[in-house]
Design a protein around this motif. Structure first.
Motif, short mmCIF file in Angstrom:
data_model
loop_
_atom_site.label_atom_id
_atom_site.label_comp_id
_atom_site.label_asym_id
_atom_site.label_seq_id
_atom_site.Cartn_x
_atom_site.Cartn_y
_atom_site.Cartn_z
N GLU A 1 21.67 76.58 31.41
CA GLU A 1 22.25 75.33 31.18
C GLU A 1 22.97 75.28 29.98
O GLU A 1 24.04 74.77 29.99
N ARG A 2 22.60 75.87 28.95
CA ARG A 2 23.25 76.04 27.74
C ARG A 2 24.87 76.76 28.01
O ARG A 2 25.60 76.38 27.51
N GLU B 1 27.01 74.35 29.80
CA GLU B 1 27.56 73.33 28.82
C GLU B 1 28.75 73.92 28.19
O GLU B 1 29.89 73.27 27.85
N GLN C 1 32.74 72.99 28.11
CA GLN C 1 33.37 72.60 26.93
C GLN C 1 34.66 73.45 26.83
O GLN C 1 35.72 72.96 26.48
#
Length: 82
Positions: free
Chosen positions: A39-40, A43, A47
């Motif tokens: 998930e990190r 993200e 970005q």
């Protein structure tokens, strides 16, 4: 023949079940950590993708503005060997 288990057999079955439960809990924790890490990463990639889209949009606008002003474009340059 009786279906009742001796106390030793019950203890063995309980120990086996506790061992399996501990193993499953370990793997659930491992999977949870992997999902959180992904998930990190997702993200960060989102970005980065948004940043790249914005930069591409800016470059496209700059090229369009350069075309309307008749400025030099690198693809119009004739290589020295011609």
């Amino acid at each position: 023949m009786t279906n009742e288990l001796s106390p030793a057999e019950l203890a063995q079955r309980l120990e086996s079940l506790e061992s399996r439960l501990a193993y499953q809990e370990h793997w659930l924790d491992t999977l949870d950590q992997a999902v959180a890490q992904q998930e990190r990463r997702l993200e960060k990639l989102e970005q980065l993708s948004a940043l790249m889209r914005e930069r591409l949009r800016e470059q496209h606008q700059a090229l369009q503005a350069g075309d309307s002003q008749g400025s030099f474009r690198p693809e119009d340059d004739i290589p020295p060997h011609y």
